[in-house]
Scaffold this motif. Structure first.
Motif, PDB file in Angstrom:
ATOM      1  N   ASP A  39       0.829  -1.210   0.000  1.00 28.64           N
ATOM      2  CA  ASP A  39       0.000   0.000   0.000  1.00 28.64           C
ATOM      3  C   ASP A  39       0.866   1.263   0.000  1.00 28.64           C
ATOM      4  N   VAL A  40       1.991   1.208   0.721  1.00 24.11           N
ATOM      5  CA  VAL A  40       2.913   2.358   0.728  1.00 24.11           C
ATOM      6  C   VAL A  40       3.467   2.594  -0.669  1.00 24.11           C
ATOM      7  N   VAL A  41       3.829   1.520  -1.359  1.00 27.99           N
ATOM      8  CA  VAL A  41       4.368   1.635  -2.719  1.00 27.99           C
ATOM      9  C   VAL A  41       3.327   2.216  -3.663  1.00 27.99           C
ATOM     10  N   LYS A  42       2.059   1.828  -3.501  1.00 25.75           N
ATOM     11  CA  LYS A  42       0.997   2.342  -4.368  1.00 25.75           C
ATOM     12  C   LYS A  42       0.768   3.840  -4.155  1.00 25.75           C
ATOM     13  N   ASN A  43       1.130   4.350  -2.987  1.00 22.51           N
ATOM     14  CA  ASN A  43       1.022   5.796  -2.762  1.00 22.51           C
ATOM     15  C   ASN A  43       2.006   6.568  -3.620  1.00 22.51           C
ATOM     16  N   ILE A  44       3.123   5.906  -3.999  1.00 21.00           N
ATOM     17  CA  ILE A  44       4.094   6.546  -4.894  1.00 21.00           C
ATOM     18  C   ILE A  44       3.520   6.622  -6.297  1.00 21.00           C
ATOM     19  N   ASN A  45       2.940   5.522  -6.754  1.00 26.49           N
ATOM     20  CA  ASN A  45       2.273   5.457  -8.059  1.00 26.49           C
ATOM     21  C   ASN A  45       1.267   4.318  -8.002  1.00 26.49           C
ATOM     22  N   LYS A  46       0.026   4.610  -8.391  1.00 28.91           N
ATOM     23  CA  LYS A  46      -1.038   3.616  -8.249  1.00 28.91           C
ATOM     24  C   LYS A  46      -0.811   2.373  -9.096  1.00 28.91           C
ATOM     25  N   ASN A  47      -0.007   2.502 -10.163  1.00 29.35           N
ATOM     26  CA  ASN A  47       0.267   1.353 -11.027  1.00 29.35           C
ATOM     27  C   ASN A  47       1.528   0.590 -10.628  1.00 29.35           C
ATOM     28  N   GLY A 155       1.465   9.458   3.660  1.00 26.31           N
ATOM     29  CA  GLY A 155       2.134   8.438   2.862  1.00 26.31           C
ATOM     30  C   GLY A 155       2.872   8.978   1.669  1.00 26.31           C
ATOM     31  N   LYS A 156       3.043  10.294   1.566  1.00 23.71           N
ATOM     32  CA  LYS A 156       3.763  10.902   0.452  1.00 23.71           C
ATOM     33  C   LYS A 156       5.252  11.022   0.795  1.00 23.71           C
ATOM     34  N   ILE A 157       6.083  10.900  -0.248  1.00 23.67           N
ATOM     35  CA  ILE A 157       7.532  10.987  -0.037  1.00 23.67           C
ATOM     36  C   ILE A 157       7.928  12.413   0.322  1.00 23.67           C
ATOM     37  N   LYS A 158       8.701  12.564   1.392  1.00 23.03           N
ATOM     38  CA  LYS A 158       9.210  13.874   1.783  1.00 23.03           C
ATOM     39  C   LYS A 158      10.334  14.303   0.837  1.00 23.03           C
ATOM     40  N   GLU A 159      10.655  15.588   0.879  1.00 26.70           N
ATOM     41  CA  GLU A 159      11.689  16.130  -0.008  1.00 26.70           C
ATOM     42  C   GLU A 159      13.102  15.919   0.524  1.00 26.70           C
ATOM     43  N   ASN A 160      13.248  15.157   1.609  1.00 27.99           N
ATOM     44  CA  ASN A 160      14.584  14.952   2.187  1.00 27.99           C
ATOM     45  C   ASN A 160      15.177  13.600   1.794  1.00 27.99           C
ATOM     46  N   TYR A 161      14.760  13.060   0.648  1.00 25.67           N
ATOM     47  CA  TYR A 161      15.283  11.770   0.191  1.00 25.67           C
ATOM     48  C   TYR A 161      16.777  11.877  -0.123  1.00 25.67           C
ATOM     49  N   LYS A 162      17.467  10.743  -0.022  1.00 26.87           N
ATOM     50  CA  LYS A 162      18.894  10.676  -0.337  1.00 26.87           C
ATOM     51  C   LYS A 162      19.163   9.429  -1.172  1.00 26.87           C
ATOM     52  N   ILE A 163      19.951   9.613  -2.236  1.00 29.59           N
ATOM     53  CA  ILE A 163      20.281   8.510  -3.131  1.00 29.59           C
ATOM     54  C   ILE A 163      21.797   8.503  -3.355  1.00 29.59           C
ATOM     55  N   LYS A 164      22.406   7.347  -3.222  1.00 29.24           N
ATOM     56  CA  LYS A 164      23.840   7.228  -3.490  1.00 29.24           C
ATOM     57  C   LYS A 164      24.130   5.883  -4.136  1.00 29.24           C
ATOM     58  N   GLY A 165      25.286   5.790  -4.789  1.00 27.82           N
ATOM     59  CA  GLY A 165      25.633   4.544  -5.445  1.00 27.82           C
ATOM     60  C   GLY A 165      26.786   4.731  -6.404  1.00 27.82           C
ATOM     61  N   PHE A 166      26.904   3.838  -7.375  1.00 29.51           N
ATOM     62  CA  PHE A 166      27.967   3.998  -8.373  1.00 29.51           C
ATOM     63  C   PHE A 166      27.505   3.463  -9.728  1.00 29.51           C
ATOM     64  N   ILE A 167      28.105   4.017 -10.757  1.00 30.39           N
ATOM     65  CA  ILE A 167      27.840   3.638 -12.147  1.00 30.39           C
ATOM     66  C   ILE A 167      29.124   3.065 -12.732  1.00 30.39           C
ATOM     67  N   LYS A 168      28.987   1.990 -13.511  1.00 28.41           N
ATOM     68  CA  LYS A 168      30.188   1.337 -14.056  1.00 28.41           C
ATOM     69  C   LYS A 168      29.963   0.906 -15.507  1.00 28.41           C
ATOM     70  N   ASP A 169      31.075   0.866 -16.238  1.00 26.78           N
ATOM     71  CA  ASP A 169      31.115   0.329 -17.613  1.00 26.78           C
ATOM     72  C   ASP A 169      30.027   0.922 -18.503  1.00 26.78           C
ATOM     73  N   THR A 170      29.905   2.244 -18.461  1.00 25.77           N
ATOM     74  CA  THR A 170      28.833   2.912 -19.209  1.00 25.77           C
ATOM     75  C   THR A 170      29.384   3.529 -20.493  1.00 25.77           C
ATOM     76  N   LYS A 171      28.531   3.526 -21.522  1.00 17.74           N
ATOM     77  CA  LYS A 171      28.899   4.103 -22.817  1.00 17.74           C
ATOM     78  C   LYS A 171      27.820   5.058 -23.280  1.00 17.74           C
ATOM     79  N   ILE A 172      28.229   6.264 -23.700  1.00 17.02           N
ATOM     80  CA  ILE A 172      27.304   7.283 -24.195  1.00 17.02           C
ATOM     81  C   ILE A 172      27.769   7.733 -25.571  1.00 17.02           C
TER      82      ILE A 172
END
Length: 306
Positions: A39-47, A155-172
């Motif tokens: 139900d929490v996930v559906k609050n982000i997007n109903k589909n 149940g709405k996402i607050k604006e204080n979200y944080k995302i971190k990680g890494f990208i590898k072997d990418t071609k543009i």
């Protein structure tokens, strides 16, 4: 009688104590929280749907809350699927007692994801021109990230979200002739700031690196600042001609060996228009070879062709 009551009290206390210890150390697995997380996930997007396996819950008696973790869930949206390594959350025991179940946060760690598939999935969530362009120019690459979300009382996402990680072997691929390859970097961003570190890539087979590039959201546009470095680069005639069109008919560059340090900053709006460009470069040339066809033998008899 008093002894019996006393002993019974001791037994009950020991049972509760052992249960708390076991629940705090080993935890239990259940599927009873699956619907609530869905139900929490559906609050982000109903589909948006989430496929969950068993959830392991561990008691944190000091904070009076339950820590929940599930391994190997999947997000589904239309015909796209995203594989997740694990999802963690904390649930207040008071909310369970008061029958007012609510999840205040989600900590999501992905598996290694194909970037093109992730962009296609994101377009199903929010189809904006920027994602369409990215999907076209990115040819391959992989991403692993950790996403920390908090939810308000609705149940709405607050604006204080944080995302971190890494990208590898990418071609543009940009405009066919310009190929960014072997792109690797770590990233961290929130709602206002983006930070890229330990960037390494190859531009038309020329290695480039950067310790840090930052992007600040100024609402109507973005401010991008950073440093790009190239060390001990050797370019031959064909590469020089592709990068720099030099209109000197009597002079043909054959080779250049150099190192460079380039500090830059510029603003870019959401229509990709660049302004306030500032560039400061330090260039160290170790070797420069060119063929000369200037008719200067009379004035400079010792002048060589090369």
């Amino acid at each position: 009688m008093k002894k019996i009551i006393y002993r019974l009290f001791i037994v009950i206390f020991l049972i509760i104590f052992i249960f708390i210890i076991y629940f705090s150390v080993f935890g239990i697995t259940t599927t009873k929280l699956n619907n609530q997380i869905g139900d929490v996930v559906k609050n982000i997007n109903k589909n948006l749907k989430i496929e969950l396996k068993e959830i392991k819950i561990i008691l944190d008696p000091f904070k009076f809350q339950i820590k929940a973790k599930t391994v190997g869930p999947k997000f589904r949206l239309k015909d796209k699927t995203i594989d997740i390594e694990n999802i963690k959350t904390q649930i207040s025991i008071n909310s369970l007692i008061n029958n007012d179940f609510s999840i205040k946060n989600l900590d999501i760690t992905t598996r290694s994801l194909e970037i093109k598939n992730l962009i296609s999935f994101s377009r199903n969530l929010h189809n904006i021109p920027e994602l369409y362009i990215l999907e076209k120019v990115i040819k391959k690459g992989y991403l692993i990230s950790n996403i920390a979300l908090e939810f308000d009382d609705k149940g709405k996402i607050k604006e204080n979200y944080k995302i971190k990680g890494f990208i590898k072997d990418t071609k543009i691929s940009l405009f066919k002739k310009n190929i960014l390859n072997n792109i690797n970097f770590t990233f961290a961003f929130d709602s206002n700031n983006f930070k890229f570190e330990d960037l390494k890539l190859s531009l038309n087979n020329i290695p480039v690196q950067s310790k840090k590039i930052t992007v600040k959201d100024l609402k109507s546009e973005y401010l991008i600042e950073g440093i790009l470095e190239s060390k001990n680069i050797s370019l031959k005639e064909d590469v020089i001609n592709n990068l720099i069109k030099i209109n000197l008919p009597n002079l043909k560059f054959q080779r250049v060996d150099f190192s460079s340090n380039n500090q830059f900053s510029f603003n870019i709006n959401k229509k990709f228009k660049i302004n306030n460009l500032k560039l400061s470069s330090e260039l160290k040339v170790n070797n420069l070879t060119a063929l000369s066809d200037f008719k200067l033998k009379n004035a400079l008899p010792k002048l060589k062709k090369e």
